[in-house]
Design an enzyme around this catalytic site. Sequence first.
Site, PDB file in Angstrom:
ATOM      1  N   LYS A  45       0.826  -1.209   0.000  1.00  0.00           N
ATOM      2  CA  LYS A  45       0.000   0.000   0.000  1.00  0.00           C
ATOM      3  C   LYS A  45       0.859   1.257   0.000  1.00  0.00           C
ATOM      4  CE  LYS A  45      -4.058  -0.561   2.389  1.00  0.00           C
ATOM      5  NZ  LYS A  45      -4.863  -0.865   3.601  1.00  0.00           N
ATOM      6  N   LYS A  47       2.491   2.855   2.327  1.00  0.00           N
ATOM      7  CA  LYS A  47       2.463   3.816   3.434  1.00  0.00           C
ATOM      8  C   LYS A  47       2.913   3.104   4.704  1.00  0.00           C
ATOM      9  CE  LYS A  47      -2.623   3.388   3.881  1.00  0.00           C
ATOM     10  NZ  LYS A  47      -3.917   4.082   3.803  1.00  0.00           N
TER      11      LYS A  47
HETATM   12  N1  C2G Z   1     -12.925   6.134   5.817  1.00  0.00           N
HETATM   13  C1  C2G Z   1     -14.087   6.909   5.799  1.00  0.00           C
HETATM   14  N2  C2G Z   1     -14.006   8.246   6.090  1.00  0.00           N
HETATM   15  C2  C2G Z   1     -12.818   8.812   6.391  1.00  0.00           C
HETATM   16  C3  C2G Z   1     -11.655   8.042   6.419  1.00  0.00           C
HETATM   17  C4  C2G Z   1     -11.737   6.687   6.125  1.00  0.00           C
HETATM   18  O1  C2G Z   1     -15.192   6.419   5.515  1.00  0.00           O
HETATM   19  N3  C2G Z   1     -12.799  10.126   6.641  1.00  0.00           N
HETATM   20  C5  C2G Z   1     -13.021   4.707   5.472  1.00  0.00           C
HETATM   21  C6  C2G Z   1     -12.211   4.326   4.235  1.00  0.00           C
HETATM   22  O2  C2G Z   1     -12.895   4.680   3.060  1.00  0.00           O
HETATM   23  C7  C2G Z   1     -12.066   2.832   4.437  1.00  0.00           C
HETATM   24  C8  C2G Z   1     -11.992   2.697   5.974  1.00  0.00           C
HETATM   25  O3  C2G Z   1     -12.499   3.922   6.507  1.00  0.00           O
HETATM   26  O4  C2G Z   1     -13.228   2.142   3.975  1.00  0.00           O
HETATM   27  C9  C2G Z   1     -10.569   2.472   6.444  1.00  0.00           C
HETATM   28  O5  C2G Z   1      -9.778   3.527   5.927  1.00  0.00           O
HETATM   29  P1  C2G Z   1      -8.179   3.338   5.855  1.00  0.00           P
HETATM   30  O6  C2G Z   1      -7.654   2.948   7.162  1.00  0.00           O
HETATM   31  O7  C2G Z   1      -7.619   4.532   5.149  1.00  0.00           O
HETATM   32  O8  C2G Z   1      -8.080   2.043   4.922  1.00  0.00           O
HETATM   33  P2  C2G Z   1      -7.398   1.903   3.506  1.00  0.00           P
HETATM   34  O9  C2G Z   1      -5.937   2.141   3.671  1.00  0.00           O
HETATM   35  O10 C2G Z   1      -8.180   2.660   2.502  1.00  0.00           O
HETATM   36  O11 C2G Z   1      -7.576   0.324   3.286  1.00  0.00           O
HETATM   37  O12 C2G Z   1      -8.024  -3.607   0.618  1.00  0.00           O
HETATM   38  C10 C2G Z   1      -8.541  -2.338   0.915  1.00  0.00           C
HETATM   39  C11 C2G Z   1      -7.737  -1.564   1.872  1.00  0.00           C
HETATM   40  O13 C2G Z   1      -7.193  -2.297   2.930  1.00  0.00           O
HETATM   41  C12 C2G Z   1      -8.409  -0.278   2.352  1.00  0.00           C
END
Ligand code: C2G
Length: 139
Positions: A45, A47
């Site tokens: 990913k 990060k």
């Molecule tokens: N999210 C949200 N609103 C935000 C921030 C995050 O609805 N302000 C949601 C994201 O869209 C995601 C979930 O919270 O559905 C988790 O976000 P992240 O930790 O950023 O996950 P991410 O790195 O996008 O991982 O295989 C798919 C990935 O693992 C998704």
Amino acid sequence: MSNVITYGTFDLFHYGHLEMLRRAKALGSHLTVAVSTDAFTEKDKGKSCECPYAERTAIVAAIRYVDTVIPETCWEQKVSDIKTHNIDVFVIGDDWTGKFDELKRVCEVVYLPRTTDISTSGIKQSLFQGGRTITNTRA
Ligand code: C2G
């Protein structure tokens, strides 16, 4: 009775994450959350996490909407997870719209709108600048 699954890193757990899990659970009766491992997050990913996998998992598991937590170790595991856990609905934020449409052949796919004005990267940036630089229009 339907089984829901979602995936995420959930680093520096915040209100946007909580809202995602609340709305995900509301789509069914059992919510499985796949939390990205540290190795997957860093290698695939692109990060890095402030909080290690064990702590991110402990927080997600403690949320009342969450029934089961599993590790997310690769992009390709989703179809197998959906079959193993008898999943009816795959849900994720709309920052991923279209990216997981191939899962529609095995279950329902839902992209939910992200909560506005909060993100892990925004929190990190704000703290780097001394804090309190996020404008919260939800307040
Ligand atoms: N999210 C949200 N609103 C935000 C921030 C995050 O609805 N302000 C949601 C994201 O869209 C995601 C979930 O919270 O559905 C988790 O976000 P992240 O930790 O950023 O996950 P991410 O790195 O996008 O991982 O295989 C798919 C990935 O693992 C998704």
